[in-house]
Structure formats: structure tokens, C-alpha cells
Design an enzyme around this catalytic site. Structure first.
Site, PDB file in Angstrom:
ATOM      1  CG  MET A  63      16.606  93.657 102.445  1.00 29.57           C
ATOM      2  SD  MET A  63      16.463  92.287 101.739  1.00 29.57           S
ATOM      3  CE  MET A  63      15.229  92.560 100.510  1.00 29.57           C
ATOM      4  CG  HIS A  64      12.077  93.490 104.958  1.00 34.30           C
ATOM      5  ND1 HIS A  64      11.762  92.747 103.979  1.00 34.30           N
ATOM      6  CD2 HIS A  64      12.503  92.676 105.602  1.00 34.30           C
ATOM      7  CE1 HIS A  64      12.522  91.867 103.838  1.00 34.30           C
ATOM      8  NE2 HIS A  64      13.347  91.804 103.949  1.00 34.30           N
ATOM      9  CG  ASP A  91      20.210  92.644 104.717  1.00 31.22           C
ATOM     10  OD1 ASP A  91      19.742  92.003 104.460  1.00 31.22           O
ATOM     11  OD2 ASP A  91      20.253  92.604 106.347  1.00 31.22           O
TER      12      ASP A  91
END
Length: 493
Positions: free
Chosen positions: A78-79, A237
């Protein structure tokens, strides 16, 4: 029918092929490089993700009837900030979730814009790994790159775009950008204004199980698949792993011991931790979840084994750590190799051993690493308890979950039952299940989980060991506050 699940991890992409019954019939993993241009920085080339995924899908489906593959979906780190120009070309390497360069930007967001304001707009505050601070960093430090931005994407969504031609994201992954109104499942106009971007620079938002399109002709030919294969949005995830472990519906818990470590609590209702120690995100099943995330979990053990001890035989190092040693170790380990997110939100924090003496052994330090990760997970678990959330059991997944010793430590540090699953393929399995839902193989995410997820073993805490760990945890939780000033005085970015 077959479904492909793609887990775009930090060090490798893992792909699984799942049949209609939920059985995993093939798996493939392909590694790619990770770069650290400066201390505390972490980057990757998105093109590597795509090329290794294509290579992996071709290998995964070899020998199977490709005409029976009906859907593909994704779980992913992520991110990460992926920025594309007007021609959809990559502008610069992706800045990853475990990158700590945005201290200044986070201080601006949290202290000038204000935590209360951010929480109102997004249900969360700024953390160094989140996407919005990275956008501000590029704006400040690479204005020529910022000026080129036409599309802002997340790692797994770059893959979905390459395969389908659709600039898409899902609600769970978007929740971790600090640009998303989690409660109302839409982009926050206020956060876009703060970051100096327009809504057309962001992807279209889907529920995790929704179809965004089908394979482009060029990609279908490259993969030897039909153009009718559905591309499903997928999930971040942790949400994908939660689907794969059956952590869907109200009040379920999953702990992941991967590169990072998480405690994930699903909920039918929207809620926010008023101290912002836990993230409040949308879930892949259409509901919500709270999550605590530590930046270094199984990666701590990998670092200790590979770089310090110099061995690949992890199990041999753990063999002599018997029950009588659990809770009796005088060595403590703070697992902050890349800074820390939940609950401290301190990118300057660093790992440390404490309590060594002349009789300290290599085994003591190995045990301390495993225990330090468990204690840090408990930090977030204690926040959940303070919110009135009752947890009496948890699923356990990730590479660290393969260690019987680590399972036992987690059960006793938290004092709850730990459930081990028959099939544990992490985010890749959750992604394949989402592909099945999107292709109408299953009626819902919950229905898919009920059909597929089976518990094979339950590790129960031992009252004596739990009591010993309670005493040790009370000492552990004093260490970070004692060292915090030293971290802030350090010149390490």
C-alpha cells in the site's frame, strides 16, 4: 474455471492460480530489486513490477487450459506513490510504503493543517508512509516532476492499469493515501486542495470485488489469455490478506507477520480511534476495518539471521528456545529498523537491543527479536482493547507464521487463541477470491471466505507463560518513551 491472484510485495510478486473450488493449483514468485538511495528512503521501478508479473503469469498458467481463466485480481503493497505523465509514462521511481523521507510534510499536515482536521476529512492522520505526504515532498523537492503529473496511482493499481488500460483503484488501498474520505468512500476534495492536485489526477474508485474492465488485446496476446478475462480492482495487501484468511464480517481479527506486521480488525460499522494510533480504512468486503501497522516484522528476523548471524537456517536457530525460556528472557529488542508507524508514528525510531550482559547468548538475542515483534503487535492490540473491542482469537498469516515458536510467542504475549489455516497464501489468495467474486463465481466476499477458509490448528496460550510475558511487556513498553528523545536528536533522516 481458474482465477489469478497477484500479490505485489516489496521484494517479489507472488502469483497463484485458484480453481473454482478454491484449491490453489499453482504458485509462482518473481523477485525484483529494491533501492535505498538515502538512509530511510525506499524506492522501486514500477516497470519491474509489470515485467515480472507478466513473466510470472506466463509461467503460472503454463500447462493449464488458459481458456478457463476468467478473472485476475490484485493484492499489493500500500501507500506507494506512482506518478505518470500525460503519456502514462513513469515520471520517477515509486516512493514506497516504508520510505521515511516525509517527516517535514507529516509535521505540516499533522500540526499546521491539524490532526482533527485530517481525521474529519479522511478518518486518519499523516504517517510518513502515506501517499499524500509523498505528493507534498515531490511538490517541494522535485517541482519539475510534480509539474508533469497527470495520474497518481498505487502500486497494484499500476498493474491493473497496464493490463486493462483503466486508471483504477479500490476503496481499501485508497484509504491509505490520506486523500480519501473513508466514511463516504470517495475522494476528499479538501485533501486534494491541500496537496495541490485535481480529481482527474486520481484514479476511479471501485469496491475491491468490482470488475474494472477486461484484458487489453495487446496484454491478452502477451499472456496467451482471452480478451474476455475480467480485471477485478483488488485490495491493499492487508485487506487482501484478511479476505484470504476469512477475516471478513464483524469483529474478526488477523495478524500478519510479513515484511511489515499488522493487526487487522474487521467491522460492520465505521469507527475512528480518537488517538489515531490505529488506521481506519475501508475493507475489501464492502465494510470497514481498524488496523495497526508496524513497519518491520518478519523483516527483523530476516535481518538478524541473514545480515548479523549469517545463516539461512532459521528453524535451527529457534530449536533450543523451549517453553521454559518463554517470558524469562532478559534481553529486549525494539523492532524499529525502518522507523515505526502504529502506534508511535515515529519515522526517526530505530531498532535496538537492551538488557544484554556477559551471559547473554546468541539464542537469547534470537528469541528477543521474535518477542520484540510480538510486543510491538501488542502495542496496537492494547489500543484496540482501549476502544472497547473484544478479541479472543486471531488468524495468523505471513512468512513469520510458518514458525511454530513465533506462533506460540504471539499467542502468549497477547493471551488469545491463534488460528492457523489449512491454506495460507496471504494477499495472493485474497486477490484470487476477489477475482472469483468479480467474475460471479461467488455471491459475495463473505460467501467466498465461508466456502474456502478452514482452520487446521489452534494454538492456545499457556497461563504461566502468559503471566511471565505480561511482566516482560510492562517493561518493554517503557523502552520506546525512554529512547524517544535520543531518536529525535539523531541526524538520521
Amino acid at each position: 474455471m481458474y482465477y489469478i491472484g497477484v500479490d505485489l510485495g516489496t521484494s517479489a510478486v507472488k502469483l497463484i492460480l485458484m480453481d473454482s473450488s478454491g484449491a490453489v493449483v499453482n504458485t509462482v514468485s518473481k523477485e525484483y530489486p529494491l533501492s535505498f538511495p538515502q538512509p530511510g528512503w525506499s524506492e522501486q521501478n514500477p516497470q519491474d513490477w509489470y515485467e515480472k508479473s507478466v513473466e510470472g503469469i506466463n509461467e503460472l498458467t503454463e500447462g493449464f487450459d488458459k481458456s478457463q481463466i476468467k478473472g485476475i485480481s490484485f493484492g499489493g503493497q500500500m501507500h506507494g506513490l506512482v506518478i505518470l505523465d500525460k503519456d502514462d509514462q513513469i515520471i520517477r521511481p515509486a516512493i514506497l510504503w516504508n520510505d521515511g523521507r516525509t517527516t517535514k510534510e507529516c509535521e505540516y499536515l499533522n500540526n499546521v493543517i491539524g490532526k482533527a482536521t485530517l481525521t474529519k476529512y479522511t478518518a486518519n492522520i499523516a504517517f510518513a508512509g502515506f501517499t499524500a505526504p509523498k505528493i507534498l515532498w515531490v511538490k517541494e523537492n522535485e517541482p519539475e516532476n510534480f509539474a508533469k503529473i497527470s495520474k497518481i496511482m498505487l502500486p497494484k493499481d499500476f498493474l491493473a492499469y497496464k493490463l486493462s488500460g483503466v486508471h483504477c483503484t479500490d476503496v481499501s488501498d485508497a484509504s491509505g493515501m490520506l486523500l480519501f474520505d473513508v466514511k463516504n468512500r470517495q475522494w476528499s476534495k479538501e485533501m486534494m486542495e491541500i496537496c495541490g492536485i485535481q480529481e482527474d489526477m486520481l484514479a476511479q474508485v471501485y469496491e475491491s470485488y468490482e470488475c474494472v474492465g477486461t484484458l487489453l488485446k495487446e496484454q491478452a496476446e502477451k499472456l496467451g489469455l482471452s480478451e474476455d478475462v475480467k480485471v477485478i480492482a483488488g485490495a491493499g495487501d492487508n485487506a487482501a490478506a484478511a479476505v484470504g484468511t476469512g477475516t471478513v464480517g464483524n469483529g474478526m481479527c488477523n495478524i500478519s507477520l510479513g515484511t511489515s506486521g499488522t493487526i487487522f480488525i474487521s467491522s460492520d460499522t465505521f469507527g475512528v480511534d480518537e488517538n489515531n494510533a490505529l488506521h481506519s480504512f475501508d475493507h475489501a468486503d464492502g465494510s470497514y476495518h481498524l488496523m495497526g501497522c508496524m513497519l518491520s516484522a518478519a523483516s527483523c528476523n530476516k535481518w538478524w539471521m541473514d545480515e548479523i548471524i549469517g545463516t539461512k537456517d532459521y528453524s535451527a536457530e529457534q530449536e533450543g528456545i523451549t517453553d521454559d525460556k518463554l517470558g524469562n528472557n532478559n534481553v529486549f529488542y525494539l523492532p524499529y529498523l525502518m522507523g515505526e508507524r502504529s502506534p508511535h508514528n515515529d519515522p526517526l525510531a530505530r531498532a535496538a537491543f537492551w538488557g544484554m550482559s556477559m551471559d547473554t547468548t546468541r539464542q537469547d538475542m534470537t528469541q528477543a527479536v521474535l518477542e520484540g515483534v510480538a510486543f510491538a503487535i501488542r502495542d496496537s492490540y492494547e489500543v484496540a482493547k482501549s476502544l472497547g473491542i473484544h478479541i479472543d482469537k486471531t488468524k495468523l498469516c505471513g512468512g513469520g507464521a510458518k514458525s511454530p515458536l513465533w506462533r506460540k510467542i504471539i499467542a502468549n504475549v497477547l493471551g488469545i487463541n491463534v488460528e492457523i489455516l489449512e491454506t495460507e497464501e496471504g494477499p495472493a489468495l485474497g486477490a484470487a477470491m476477489l477475482a472469483g467474486v468479480g467474475a460471479k463465481e461467488f455471491d459475495s466476499v463473505v460467501a467466498a471466505a465461508e466456502k474456502m477458509v478452514k482452520v487446521k490448528e489452534v494454538i492456545k496460550p499457556d497461563a504461566q507463560i502468559t503471566a511471565r510475558y505480561e511482566e516482560k511487556y510492562q517493561k518493554f513498553k517503557k523502552l520506546y518513551p525512554a529512547l524517544k528523545k535520543m531518536y529525535s536528536e539523531s541526524n538520521t533522516p
